[in-house]
Design a protein around this motif. Structure first.
Motif, short mmCIF file in Angstrom:
data_model
loop_
_atom_site.label_atom_id
_atom_site.label_comp_id
_atom_site.label_asym_id
_atom_site.label_seq_id
_atom_site.Cartn_x
_atom_site.Cartn_y
_atom_site.Cartn_z
N GLN A 47 0.82 -1.22 0.00
CA GLN A 47 0.00 0.00 0.00
C GLN A 47 0.86 1.26 0.00
O GLN A 47 0.53 2.25 0.64
CB GLN A 47 -0.92 0.01 1.23
N ASN A 102 -9.96 -8.37 -9.36
CA ASN A 102 -9.88 -7.04 -9.94
C ASN A 102 -10.42 -6.03 -8.93
O ASN A 102 -11.62 -6.00 -8.64
CB ASN A 102 -10.70 -6.99 -11.24
N LYS A 103 -9.53 -5.20 -8.40
CA LYS A 103 -9.91 -4.24 -7.36
C LYS A 103 -10.51 -3.00 -8.03
O LYS A 103 -9.79 -2.12 -8.48
CB LYS A 103 -8.70 -3.86 -6.52
N ILE A 104 -11.82 -2.96 -8.06
CA ILE A 104 -12.50 -1.93 -8.86
C ILE A 104 -12.39 -0.54 -8.25
O ILE A 104 -12.73 0.45 -8.93
CB ILE A 104 -13.98 -2.31 -9.08
N ASN A 105 -11.93 -0.43 -7.00
CA ASN A 105 -11.77 0.89 -6.40
C ASN A 105 -10.32 1.14 -6.00
O ASN A 105 -10.04 1.91 -5.07
CB ASN A 105 -12.68 1.05 -5.18
N SER A 106 -9.38 0.50 -6.68
CA SER A 106 -7.97 0.66 -6.30
C SER A 106 -7.51 2.09 -6.55
O SER A 106 -8.04 2.81 -7.39
CB SER A 106 -7.10 -0.31 -7.09
N VAL A 107 -6.50 2.50 -5.79
CA VAL A 107 -5.90 3.83 -5.93
C VAL A 107 -4.47 3.66 -6.45
O VAL A 107 -3.93 2.55 -6.44
CB VAL A 107 -5.91 4.56 -4.57
N ASP A 112 -3.71 -2.94 -8.78
CA ASP A 112 -5.03 -2.98 -9.42
C ASP A 112 -5.68 -4.34 -9.28
O ASP A 112 -6.90 -4.47 -9.43
CB ASP A 112 -4.92 -2.64 -10.91
N ASP A 128 -14.64 -9.25 -9.81
CA ASP A 128 -14.60 -7.80 -9.64
C ASP A 128 -15.19 -7.44 -8.28
O ASP A 128 -16.36 -7.72 -8.02
CB ASP A 128 -15.40 -7.11 -10.74
N PRO A 130 -14.62 -4.41 -4.78
CA PRO A 130 -13.84 -3.34 -4.17
C PRO A 130 -12.97 -3.84 -3.03
O PRO A 130 -13.22 -4.90 -2.46
CB PRO A 130 -14.91 -2.37 -3.65
N ARG A 133 -12.85 -2.20 3.80
CA ARG A 133 -12.25 -1.46 4.90
C ARG A 133 -11.63 -2.44 5.89
O ARG A 133 -11.96 -3.62 5.90
CB ARG A 133 -13.30 -0.61 5.61
#
Length: 223
Positions: A47, A102-107, A112, A128, A130, A133
């Motif tokens: 991260q 597939n991390k659809i909300n990756s930063v 990804d 797919d 997110p 938390r």
């Protein structure tokens, strides 16, 4: 001294506090599948280095710097249907069916996607979802829907093993799927958090799982 430092039985889940390499030889047979997510050895690269700066994750970098091939060799030695997240960081046999999250909300500071090795003779598959938390005290916990998806690849498995159960996601997924679970966790803080989470999961059973009912005496009388 026993390698099993503590043991909890919650529903159909057997939770063991200890080193998986020491505990696995004691489990005996009966394991039908493995679904697991060991440390990858990324350390500060995880991260973008943000986890190590958080007080609540003190000690995280220390355990995540360790990624031992012995773990993978022990798991593969079980010769059962197996899913290992992060196996691209280890030496594993060639595989046809890699699973991709597939991390659809990756930063930008995160990957990804993540990959899991399997020993399934199937085409590669993608899920797919997110990134969740950190709700259960573990910085690298996989989302519950992702692990439930993994279990869909081992529908006939009755007893599922996770040698690195962390916050207990695989155990919760097994409880919701009506499967038995056995797992090890070396960190006592995560072990305690997982026990609490799994107890809550059993207190709130999945409405879509139909428990077995005893025979109806009236129906038996008609036979």
């Amino acid at each position: 001294m026993s390698p099993i430092r503590r043991e909890e039985i919650i529903g159909d889940c057997r939770l063991i506090l200890g080193d998986c390499l020491e505990v696995l030889p004691l489990l005996g047979g009966g394991i039908d599948a493995v679904v697991t997510d060991p440390p990858y050895g990324l350390g500060k690269r995880m991260q973008g280095g943000t986890w190590g700066a958080k007080d609540e994750f003190s000690g995280f970098l220390q355990w995540d710097l360790e990624a031992r091939q012995e773990w993978i060799d022990a798991i593969l030695g079980l010769k059962v249907p197996t899913i290992i997240w992060g196996a691209n960081y280890f030496d594993v046999p060639p595989a046809r069916c890699w699973l991709l999250w597939n991390k659809i909300n990756s930063v930008p500071t995160m990957a990804d996607a993540e990959m899991a090795w399997t020993n399934f003779d199937k085409p590669a598959k993608r899920f797919d979802a997110p990134v969740g938390r950190v709700d259960f005290g573990h910085p690298t916990s996989k989302p519950l829907p992702l692990i439930q998806w993994c279990l869909s690849f081992v529908p006939s498995a009755r007893l599922v093993l996770d040698p690195f159960f962390g916050s207990g996601t695989t155990a919760v997924a097994c409880a919701k799927a009506g499967k038995a679970f056995v797992g090890t966790e070396i960190n006592e803080t995560y072990f305690d958090a997982a026990c609490e989470r799994i107890r809550k999961a059993y207190d709130q059973p999945d409405m879509f799982i139909t428990p077995e009912r005893p025979p109806d005496p009236k129906q038996e009388a008609l036979l």
